[in-house]
Design a protein around this motif. Structure first.
Motif, short mmCIF file in Angstrom:
data_model
loop_
_atom_site.label_atom_id
_atom_site.label_comp_id
_atom_site.label_asym_id
_atom_site.label_seq_id
_atom_site.Cartn_x
_atom_site.Cartn_y
_atom_site.Cartn_z
N THR A 46 24.34 78.23 42.29
CA THR A 46 24.83 79.49 42.83
C THR A 46 26.34 79.50 42.92
OG1 THR A 46 24.56 78.65 45.08
CG2 THR A 46 22.72 79.91 44.15
N ALA A 47 26.96 78.31 42.99
CA ALA A 47 28.40 78.23 43.18
C ALA A 47 29.17 78.09 41.87
CB ALA A 47 28.72 77.05 44.10
N ARG A 48 28.51 78.20 40.75
CA ARG A 48 29.19 77.97 39.47
C ARG A 48 29.79 79.27 38.94
NH1 ARG A 48 25.78 73.96 35.94
NH2 ARG A 48 27.77 73.80 34.89
N GLU A 49 30.74 79.78 39.69
CA GLU A 49 31.38 81.06 39.37
C GLU A 49 32.15 81.02 38.06
OE1 GLU A 49 33.77 82.03 42.75
OE2 GLU A 49 32.05 82.03 44.10
N LYS A 50 32.85 79.92 37.81
CA LYS A 50 33.67 79.83 36.59
C LYS A 50 32.80 79.76 35.33
CE LYS A 50 37.58 80.06 38.63
NZ LYS A 50 38.42 81.25 38.47
N LEU A 51 31.64 79.13 35.43
CA LEU A 51 30.72 79.14 34.28
C LEU A 51 30.27 80.56 34.00
CD1 LEU A 51 28.99 77.84 32.11
CD2 LEU A 51 27.26 77.37 33.86
N GLU A 52 29.94 81.29 35.05
CA GLU A 52 29.53 82.69 34.89
C GLU A 52 30.67 83.50 34.27
OE1 GLU A 52 26.47 83.95 35.17
OE2 GLU A 52 25.89 81.88 35.62
N VAL A 58 33.15 85.35 26.91
CA VAL A 58 32.96 85.17 25.46
C VAL A 58 32.45 86.45 24.81
CG1 VAL A 58 32.65 82.65 25.49
CG2 VAL A 58 30.67 84.13 25.69
N ARG A 59 32.95 86.67 23.61
CA ARG A 59 32.58 87.85 22.83
C ARG A 59 31.89 87.39 21.54
NH1 ARG A 59 33.24 89.83 27.05
NH2 ARG A 59 35.04 90.96 27.78
N LEU A 64 31.82 78.89 23.00
CA LEU A 64 32.00 78.26 24.31
C LEU A 64 31.99 76.76 24.05
CD1 LEU A 64 32.28 78.55 27.39
CD2 LEU A 64 29.80 78.37 27.53
N VAL A 65 33.02 76.05 24.51
CA VAL A 65 33.19 74.63 24.22
C VAL A 65 33.11 73.83 25.52
CG1 VAL A 65 34.67 72.89 23.13
CG2 VAL A 65 34.73 75.27 22.32
N VAL A 66 32.31 72.76 25.51
CA VAL A 66 32.26 71.81 26.62
C VAL A 66 32.45 70.41 26.05
CG1 VAL A 66 30.79 73.22 28.12
CG2 VAL A 66 29.73 71.64 26.52
N LEU A 83 21.97 78.88 26.81
CA LEU A 83 22.09 79.08 25.36
C LEU A 83 21.60 80.46 24.95
CD1 LEU A 83 23.09 77.64 22.89
CD2 LEU A 83 20.82 76.65 22.59
N ASP A 84 20.51 80.93 25.56
CA ASP A 84 20.01 82.28 25.27
C ASP A 84 21.05 83.33 25.64
OD1 ASP A 84 17.59 81.45 24.27
OD2 ASP A 84 16.46 81.82 26.12
N ARG A 85 21.70 83.13 26.78
CA ARG A 85 22.72 84.10 27.22
C ARG A 85 23.93 84.09 26.29
NH1 ARG A 85 23.92 82.64 33.16
NH2 ARG A 85 25.43 84.31 32.92
N ILE A 86 24.32 82.89 25.85
CA ILE A 86 25.47 82.77 24.93
C ILE A 86 25.11 83.39 23.58
CG2 ILE A 86 26.89 81.10 23.66
CD1 ILE A 86 26.53 79.24 26.21
N ASN A 87 23.92 83.08 23.07
CA ASN A 87 23.46 83.65 21.79
C ASN A 87 23.34 85.16 21.85
OD1 ASN A 87 23.33 81.13 20.59
ND2 ASN A 87 21.14 80.87 21.00
#
Length: 190
Positions: A46-52, A58-59, A64-66, A83-87
């Motif tokens: 719930t606290a992963r605001e920067k990931l969100e 991303v467009r 997205l690079v890790v 991955l589904d959200r990124i795709n």
């Protein structure tokens, strides 16, 4: 408008800032023009605001690079959801230490295979655990997990009588706040 590499770096709050700086350097060296950084535990989703923010940023065509897979996801299910959200945005994922780029057919295949292997290993481990517990129960050796919080009930009640609050009691005794409330509730109904 060109495609952009967007970095995401994370360490838990227990990690040193040197680990975070190293991730940022790797991401910049990989060509990331923007890097989202946070210090938060992987289990506190719930606290992963920067990931969100990174996923929202991303467009189509972006990547997205890790640096490592464990910086991004805490489980195979969580990875697949991300991955589904990124795709869905038309973007891809690049994991530097594994050399996996989901923007390529081989990268998609490798990540899917790794996810499947991890899921299979977990299922096998859980099956062995269940078998071991069943065997121990049959032999009368399995007692279950020792109730740590309830063992400290008298200490909790004594501290509560001194006027201390649940948070302070939880920290002092080394148990969760919910356990403190449960012990107090049980004592009131007894």
């Amino acid at each position: 408008m060109g495609y952009e590499k967007v970095g995401y770096a994370r360490t838990s709050t227990l990690d040193q800032t040197a680990g975070l700086a190293a991730q940022e350097r790797e991401l910049c060296a990989a060509g990331c023009e923007r890097v989202f950084v946070e210090q938060v535990s992987s289990v506190d989703l719930t606290a992963r605001e920067k990931l969100e923010e990174a996923i929202a940023y991303v467009r189509e065509g972006d990547t997205l690079v890790v640096t490592k897979l464990d910086r991004l996801a805490r489980s195979v299910a969580h990875l697949l959801e991300l991955l589904d959200r990124i795709n869905a945005k038309g973007a891809s994922l690049l994991i530097l230490d594994m050399g996996i780029d989901t923007g390529t057919p081989t990268g998609k295949l490798m990540l899917t295979m790794l996810g499947g292997v991890a899921e299979f290993e977990r299922a096998i481990m859980l099956e062995r655990q269940r078998e071991g517990i069943a065997k121990a129960k049959a032999e009368g050796k399995y007692k279950g997990r020792k109730p740590t919080a309830r063992a400290k009930a008298s200490e909790v009640l004594d501290l509560h009588k001194t006027g201390k609050g649940a948070t302070e009691i939880a920290e002092e005794v080394g148990i969760g706040r919910a356990s403190v409330y449960r012990i107090l509730r049980d004592a009131e109904s007894a």
